[in-house]
Enzyme design. Sequence first.
Site, PDB file in Angstrom:
ATOM      1  N   CYS A 179       0.857  -1.185   0.000  1.00 42.78           N
ATOM      2  CA  CYS A 179       0.000   0.000   0.000  1.00 42.78           C
ATOM      3  C   CYS A 179       0.900   1.244   0.000  1.00 42.78           C
ATOM      4  O   CYS A 179       1.926   1.285   0.670  1.00 42.78           O
ATOM      5  CB  CYS A 179      -0.933   0.108   1.195  1.00 42.78           C
ATOM      6  SG  CYS A 179      -2.098  -1.240   1.313  1.00 42.78           S
ATOM      7  N   ARG A 201       3.894  -0.370  -4.783  1.00 38.51           N
ATOM      8  CA  ARG A 201       3.617  -0.924  -3.461  1.00 38.51           C
ATOM      9  C   ARG A 201       2.279  -1.653  -3.389  1.00 38.51           C
ATOM     10  O   ARG A 201       1.971  -2.292  -2.379  1.00 38.51           O
ATOM     11  CB  ARG A 201       3.615   0.196  -2.413  1.00 38.51           C
ATOM     12  CG  ARG A 201       4.885   0.989  -2.364  1.00 38.51           C
ATOM     13  CD  ARG A 201       4.792   2.077  -1.327  1.00 38.51           C
ATOM     14  NE  ARG A 201       4.640   1.524  -0.011  1.00 38.51           N
ATOM     15  CZ  ARG A 201       5.640   1.156   0.778  1.00 38.51           C
ATOM     16  NH1 ARG A 201       6.875   1.286   0.354  1.00 38.51           N
ATOM     17  NH2 ARG A 201       5.414   0.659   1.961  1.00 38.51           N
ATOM     18  N   TRP A 259      -2.863  -2.671  -1.661  1.00 34.50           N
ATOM     19  CA  TRP A 259      -2.611  -4.095  -1.864  1.00 34.50           C
ATOM     20  C   TRP A 259      -3.437  -4.777  -0.790  1.00 34.50           C
ATOM     21  O   TRP A 259      -3.139  -4.678   0.393  1.00 34.50           O
ATOM     22  CB  TRP A 259      -1.127  -4.410  -1.706  1.00 34.50           C
ATOM     23  CG  TRP A 259      -0.765  -5.812  -2.060  1.00 34.50           C
ATOM     24  CD1 TRP A 259      -0.412  -6.290  -3.294  1.00 34.50           C
ATOM     25  CD2 TRP A 259      -0.681  -6.929  -1.168  1.00 34.50           C
ATOM     26  NE1 TRP A 259      -0.134  -7.629  -3.223  1.00 34.50           N
ATOM     27  CE2 TRP A 259      -0.296  -8.053  -1.937  1.00 34.50           C
ATOM     28  CE3 TRP A 259      -0.915  -7.104   0.194  1.00 34.50           C
ATOM     29  CZ2 TRP A 259      -0.126  -9.318  -1.381  1.00 34.50           C
ATOM     30  CZ3 TRP A 259      -0.740  -8.374   0.747  1.00 34.50           C
ATOM     31  CH2 TRP A 259      -0.362  -9.458  -0.041  1.00 34.50           C
ATOM     32  N   ASN A 273      -1.518   2.097   5.682  1.00 31.99           N
ATOM     33  CA  ASN A 273      -0.678   1.018   5.155  1.00 31.99           C
ATOM     34  C   ASN A 273      -0.265   0.170   6.350  1.00 31.99           C
ATOM     35  O   ASN A 273       0.325   0.695   7.295  1.00 31.99           O
ATOM     36  CB  ASN A 273       0.549   1.631   4.455  1.00 31.99           C
ATOM     37  CG  ASN A 273       1.632   0.609   4.196  1.00 31.99           C
ATOM     38  OD1 ASN A 273       1.352  -0.568   4.014  1.00 31.99           O
ATOM     39  ND2 ASN A 273       2.873   1.055   4.180  1.00 31.99           N
ATOM     40  N   GLY A 274      -0.592  -1.130   6.305  1.00 33.02           N
ATOM     41  CA  GLY A 274      -0.235  -2.012   7.420  1.00 33.02           C
ATOM     42  C   GLY A 274      -1.387  -2.952   7.731  1.00 33.02           C
ATOM     43  O   GLY A 274      -2.267  -3.164   6.892  1.00 33.02           O
ATOM     44  N   GLU A 287      16.465 -18.313  -8.761  1.00 33.45           N
ATOM     45  CA  GLU A 287      16.147 -16.909  -9.031  1.00 33.45           C
ATOM     46  C   GLU A 287      15.621 -16.734 -10.465  1.00 33.45           C
ATOM     47  O   GLU A 287      14.670 -15.986 -10.698  1.00 33.45           O
ATOM     48  CB  GLU A 287      17.383 -16.040  -8.774  1.00 33.45           C
ATOM     49  CG  GLU A 287      17.278 -14.577  -9.137  1.00 33.45           C
ATOM     50  CD  GLU A 287      16.141 -13.816  -8.445  1.00 33.45           C
ATOM     51  OE1 GLU A 287      15.534 -14.341  -7.497  1.00 33.45           O
ATOM     52  OE2 GLU A 287      15.845 -12.699  -8.904  1.00 33.45           O
ATOM     53  N   LYS A 316      11.954 -15.240 -11.337  1.00 33.14           N
ATOM     54  CA  LYS A 316      11.773 -14.070 -12.205  1.00 33.14           C
ATOM     55  C   LYS A 316      10.724 -14.372 -13.273  1.00 33.14           C
ATOM     56  O   LYS A 316       9.842 -13.584 -13.529  1.00 33.14           O
ATOM     57  CB  LYS A 316      13.092 -13.770 -12.898  1.00 33.14           C
ATOM     58  CG  LYS A 316      13.915 -12.595 -12.787  1.00 33.14           C
ATOM     59  CD  LYS A 316      13.815 -11.466 -11.899  1.00 33.14           C
ATOM     60  CE  LYS A 316      12.994 -11.540 -10.703  1.00 33.14           C
ATOM     61  NZ  LYS A 316      13.573 -11.286  -9.427  1.00 33.14           N
ATOM     62  N   GLU A 324       7.125 -14.777 -11.729  1.00 35.53           N
ATOM     63  CA  GLU A 324       6.601 -13.503 -11.210  1.00 35.53           C
ATOM     64  C   GLU A 324       5.989 -12.638 -12.303  1.00 35.53           C
ATOM     65  O   GLU A 324       4.933 -12.066 -12.106  1.00 35.53           O
ATOM     66  CB  GLU A 324       7.758 -12.665 -10.616  1.00 35.53           C
ATOM     67  CG  GLU A 324       8.130 -12.962  -9.206  1.00 35.53           C
ATOM     68  CD  GLU A 324       9.282 -12.082  -8.737  1.00 35.53           C
ATOM     69  OE1 GLU A 324       9.160 -11.499  -7.670  1.00 35.53           O
ATOM     70  OE2 GLU A 324      10.313 -11.972  -9.456  1.00 35.53           O
ATOM     71  N   HIS A 374      15.737 -37.059  -9.418  1.00 32.67           N
ATOM     72  CA  HIS A 374      14.914 -37.531  -8.302  1.00 32.67           C
ATOM     73  C   HIS A 374      13.478 -37.019  -8.405  1.00 32.67           C
ATOM     74  O   HIS A 374      12.776 -36.959  -7.402  1.00 32.67           O
ATOM     75  CB  HIS A 374      15.540 -37.097  -6.974  1.00 32.67           C
ATOM     76  CG  HIS A 374      16.908 -37.668  -6.773  1.00 32.67           C
ATOM     77  ND1 HIS A 374      17.131 -39.011  -6.578  1.00 32.67           N
ATOM     78  CD2 HIS A 374      18.130 -37.081  -6.783  1.00 32.67           C
ATOM     79  CE1 HIS A 374      18.439 -39.225  -6.457  1.00 32.67           C
ATOM     80  NE2 HIS A 374      19.062 -38.069  -6.590  1.00 32.67           N
ATOM     81  N   LYS A 391       5.873  -4.637  -4.268  1.00 33.44           N
ATOM     82  CA  LYS A 391       7.318  -4.479  -4.137  1.00 33.44           C
ATOM     83  C   LYS A 391       7.762  -4.571  -2.688  1.00 33.44           C
ATOM     84  O   LYS A 391       8.823  -5.092  -2.384  1.00 33.44           O
ATOM     85  CB  LYS A 391       7.688  -3.104  -4.699  1.00 33.44           C
ATOM     86  CG  LYS A 391       9.156  -2.810  -4.717  1.00 33.44           C
ATOM     87  CD  LYS A 391       9.790  -3.441  -5.908  1.00 33.44           C
ATOM     88  CE  LYS A 391      11.289  -3.323  -5.921  1.00 33.44           C
ATOM     89  NZ  LYS A 391      11.896  -4.510  -6.554  1.00 33.44           N
TER      90      LYS A 391
END
Length: 612
Positions: free
Chosen positions: A2, A27, A73, A99-100, A485, A489, A492, A508, A607
């Site tokens: 947020c 955000r 968000w 925000n929170g 990573e 990427k 995402e 395996h 983010k």
Amino acid sequence: MCGIVGYLGKQEAYPILIKGLKRLEYRGYDSAGIALLNQGLKVYKSHGKVSDLENRIQGMDLSGTIGIAHTRWATHGEPNDVNAHPHYSESKDLAIIHNGIIENYASLKEELINRGHHFASQTDTEVLIHLIEDIQQNEELNLLEAVRVSLNYIVGAYAIVILDKNQPDTLIAAKKGSPMVIGLGEEEFFIASDASPIIEYTKKVVYLDDEEVAWLHRSGDLKIKTIKNKEKNPYIQKLEMQLSAIEKGGFPHFMLKEIYEQPRSIKDSMRGRLSASQGIVNLGGIIDYEQKFLNAKRIIIVACGTSWHAGLVGEYLWEELTRIPVEVEYASEFRYRNPVIYEDDIVIAISQSGETADTLAAIELAKSKGATIIGICNVVGSSIARATHAGSYTHAGPEIGVASTKAFTAQVTLLALMALSIANQKGSIPKSRYYQLLAELEALPEKVERALDVNEQILELSKIFKFAQNFLYLGRGYNFPLALEGALKLKEISYIHAEGYPAAEMKHGPIALIDAHMPVVVIATKKGAYDKVVSNIQEVKARKGVIIAIVTKGDMVVSQMADYVIEIPDTDEALVPIVASIPLQLLSYHIAVLRGCNVDQPRNLAKSVTVE
Ligand code: G6P
């Protein structure tokens, strides 16, 4: 998560607030809203992005020199118009952005309903503003006091700004656990989750500390007190950030700009800290803690997401160079699993934003057990940077694309610098290797620059694979974390399912997935377990898998076997994850763009994850 913005002053608030929201959209971007005060308090909200809000309210009365705005968000309640912020109090005299997370909102809500309150949304935020008004009325307090007293009942995290219909010259702001910065202009104030909406107006800022409440007045007066009623003097700091750092600078997306910035950001992360010719690594931020490192029996790295992958590379680096055992933990697991922590442990917390709630909680836990906490953060003055005992900033510059790129390579660079500095003092590596690695580090920006030459080739490759349903990424040794990573990427930003595996583990399980439709990206650079990786490639080929190989320039062996080959400049095995990141980042970027995805703001992500 947020983004919040507030303005109070002589200018029209709306353009400043909307521009600020766009800067903070990284955000969270599932709904947005704005409240303006001008002959009445008006609240406008919309699900979707800030541009949806803008379109919806075009032509309406958006005048006023005081206002608050929010991009969300969602945590409590689905992202729709009703749950979007700002939220009104019961009387509709107050409006809040937040925000929170208010963890005890359910019990507070129940109590308030019993006292006759009505709630329009499912959010925890609406509960908070109702509580504030309830306390204001019942205890006959002014708004500042009502906010202060109310926050003592709150369990959770908040960065809030409140606008009062009856006080057109005042804003109230408070924070705990979520970031907030106040910009000081000439008889005007800017409030935001980070400095990006502020820098074009003023360089003078005050960062609120946890459990502080600020009272801002149109006259330029700023008062700060803690929620326990202790007066505080505002500590004014100068912003170092440049406006150009948060603009796209001719690139179609922030992510591509940030990928291309890496030769510079890596250089900046080493600037003033490394001199290969003199054999010096100098990390001022940890100098006082070097003895702790030398005595440490163990290092624990805590992080989330991409920063966790940097931590995994760090494990390989630190164990090889310093011979100190390293454990890498997901901060979210570490904080809840009652881990064994000793007083002589060193905990390295890695975070781009410096605000990740789980990482922050992991730090607090380790601190309470007496461990030494070292931070590797990108955002200067962030909560994590402040919660650690010492640390080093990555200096990668603002990273705005939600998928992390330049922050990752800067984190790994810094982990390498730190490890080398300690290894040299410990004498755990030969001098020759120390000097060789310093020289390789110094050469990195130029090698990363050359690695970017594969962009066109990767664009063509992406056209072939844009419709793939799955991807497998394989690597061994230092390249295994990079496989993770690379897969992260891709998923995402392109929403293609991708998994990263240690190449030898493939047999395996994942080998069962391999057929002619399975693209397998193998990081098969020279040195390390190169021969073993060659065998793993053969195993894939035998099952008709399609190999995209990242190889060292001039490679003749893998190049013969792979379906597609991407060459990168040679570097030390320990630093390959930095150079080899480039083609992996470009591959996910181009595939996502070709699939029509929003690469800078992928769905459901944010983010800065300030909720657990
Ligand atoms: C979010 C971001 C990731 C990031 C992770 C950890 O999930 O989308 O890109 O790696 O948080 O964030 P941090 O700021 O602590 O590095």
